[in-house]
Design an enzyme around this catalytic site. Structure first.
Site, PDB file in Angstrom:
ATOM      1  N   GLU A 140      42.782  27.902  33.394  1.00 30.94           N
ATOM      2  CA  GLU A 140      44.220  27.596  35.061  1.00 30.94           C
ATOM      3  C   GLU A 140      45.240  28.442  35.021  1.00 30.94           C
ATOM      4  O   GLU A 140      45.850  28.411  35.932  1.00 30.94           O
ATOM      5  CB  GLU A 140      43.640  26.106  34.645  1.00 30.94           C
ATOM      6  CG  GLU A 140      42.749  25.230  35.558  1.00 30.94           C
ATOM      7  CD  GLU A 140      41.762  26.135  36.909  1.00 30.94           C
ATOM      8  OE1 GLU A 140      41.616  27.155  37.115  1.00 30.94           O
ATOM      9  OE2 GLU A 140      41.471  24.937  37.493  1.00 30.94           O
ATOM     10  N   GLU A 190      37.626  26.697  47.641  1.00 30.86           N
ATOM     11  CA  GLU A 190      37.170  27.870  46.222  1.00 30.86           C
ATOM     12  C   GLU A 190      35.700  28.290  47.262  1.00 30.86           C
ATOM     13  O   GLU A 190      35.010  29.475  46.600  1.00 30.86           O
ATOM     14  CB  GLU A 190      37.363  27.552  45.552  1.00 30.86           C
ATOM     15  CG  GLU A 190      37.585  28.628  44.313  1.00 30.86           C
ATOM     16  CD  GLU A 190      37.913  28.456  42.617  1.00 30.86           C
ATOM     17  OE1 GLU A 190      38.343  27.920  42.484  1.00 30.86           O
ATOM     18  OE2 GLU A 190      36.942  28.857  42.279  1.00 30.86           O
ATOM     19  N   GLU A 206      38.704  35.023  28.448  1.00 33.13           N
ATOM     20  CA  GLU A 206      39.560  35.679  29.951  1.00 33.13           C
ATOM     21  C   GLU A 206      39.902  37.287  30.064  1.00 33.13           C
ATOM     22  O   GLU A 206      38.890  38.220  31.127  1.00 33.13           O
ATOM     23  CB  GLU A 206      40.459  34.403  30.129  1.00 33.13           C
ATOM     24  CG  GLU A 206      41.001  33.119  30.258  1.00 33.13           C
ATOM     25  CD  GLU A 206      40.443  33.380  31.905  1.00 33.13           C
ATOM     26  OE1 GLU A 206      39.684  34.387  32.696  1.00 33.13           O
ATOM     27  OE2 GLU A 206      39.159  32.514  31.581  1.00 33.13           O
ATOM     28  N   ASP A 221      32.253  35.756  38.349  1.00 30.91           N
ATOM     29  CA  ASP A 221      33.266  35.039  38.489  1.00 30.91           C
ATOM     30  C   ASP A 221      32.352  33.737  39.318  1.00 30.91           C
ATOM     31  O   ASP A 221      32.455  32.511  38.660  1.00 30.91           O
ATOM     32  CB  ASP A 221      34.160  35.305  39.407  1.00 30.91           C
ATOM     33  CG  ASP A 221      35.347  34.002  38.591  1.00 30.91           C
ATOM     34  OD1 ASP A 221      35.905  34.166  37.353  1.00 30.91           O
ATOM     35  OD2 ASP A 221      35.707  33.532  39.642  1.00 30.91           O
TER      36      ASP A 221
HETATM   37  C1  LIG Z   1      37.445  34.057  34.854  1.00 35.62           C
HETATM   38  C2  LIG Z   1      38.062  32.694  34.909  1.00 35.62           C
HETATM   39  N1  LIG Z   1      38.837  31.855  35.292  1.00 35.62           N
HETATM   40  C3  LIG Z   1      40.107  30.726  35.176  1.00 35.62           C
HETATM   41  C4  LIG Z   1      39.164  31.217  36.882  1.00 35.62           C
HETATM   42  C5  LIG Z   1      40.488  30.085  37.429  1.00 35.62           C
HETATM   43  N2  LIG Z   1      39.703  28.481  37.851  1.00 35.62           N
HETATM   44  C6  LIG Z   1      38.632  32.032  37.008  1.00 35.62           C
HETATM   45  N3  LIG Z   1      38.276  31.198  38.545  1.00 35.62           N
HETATM   46  N4  LIG Z   1      38.375  32.931  37.075  1.00 35.62           N
END
Ligand SMILES: Cc1ncc(CN)c(N)n1
Length: 216
Positions: free
Chosen positions: A138, A84, A207, A46
């Protein structure tokens, strides 16, 4: 009530949309039961996603058609590069992630596919298309995180990943993204709306693949 552009996009991205926001990986997070190896690989991958995502936010900032929009996008850039990023560093410390995996890990197929979608959109996408990909990323995260029970897991690695995606500022940001895409979408012709739909569906599938990759 008339259907908004974002509702139209989301409804046509089922059943993948619901599969993302109710994914077993997120239930594992709520229960604090995602195994350490899965949580480590998920966050390592991520972090690479977030790198491209930040560039996409920069693209939105550059392509936006008004100052108030740039201000909203800049607010999100500030969060990704502070709270973050700090979370990732603390989580990596707790999970024993070494320097190589923080900086240049071997990428999973799902990460490569998502990064390609983001960098293509970054390079060639209109403001509406950039917003489309940002909105999927998001909005799906807000929707799964909003399903969390009031009692959060004890481990901060799990708990803070939930609260980063479900807090009043993040909710406002996602509401703004949807309104902005509705505003910009209202001026699109049929061909451009269809392009946004294909992107929305593709990003939703990315996703889903991303969560699937890290589910034991
Ligand atoms: C795969 C993914 N998708 C969305 C997000 C949210 N910003 C994230 N951190 N990672």
């Amino acid at each position: 009530m008339t259907e908004t552009f974002t509702d139209w996009l989301r409804q046509r991205s089922e059943p993948d949309w619901t599969a993302v926001v109710t994914h077993p990986f997120t239930q594992g997070l709520f229960d604090g039961l995602v195994p350490v190896t899965s949580m480590r690989s998920y966050l390592v991958q991520d972090y690479q996603f977030v790198d491209d995502f930040l560039a996409l936010l920069g693209s939105a900032l550059a392509k936006a058609d008004r100052y108030s929009s740039r201000l909203a996008i800049a607010g999100s850039i500030a969060v990704v590069t502070s709270e973050e990023n700090t979370y990732f560093q603390r989580a990596f410390d707790a999970l024993g992630v070494g320097e190589a995996d923080r900086v240049r890990p071997k990428l999973d197929e799902a990460t490569v596919a998502f990064r390609e979608l983001i960098s293509d959109t970054n390079a060639r996408g209109s403001y509406a298309e950039v917003l489309t990909v940002l909105t999927v990323a998001e909005w799906t995260y807000l929707e799964w995180a909003m399903r969390a029970p009031a009692a959060l897991p004890e481990n901060f690695v799990h708990a803070e990943w939930i609260t980063l995606h479900n807090n009043p500022d993040f909710q406002s940001w996602v509401r703004w993204l949807c309104r902005e895409l509705d505003r910009v979408g209202a001026d699109l012709d049929e061909r451009d709306r269809a392009r946004c739909l294909r992107l929305f569906q593709h990003a939703t599938r990315c996703e889903l693949d991303f969560f699937n990759t890290h589910s034991p």
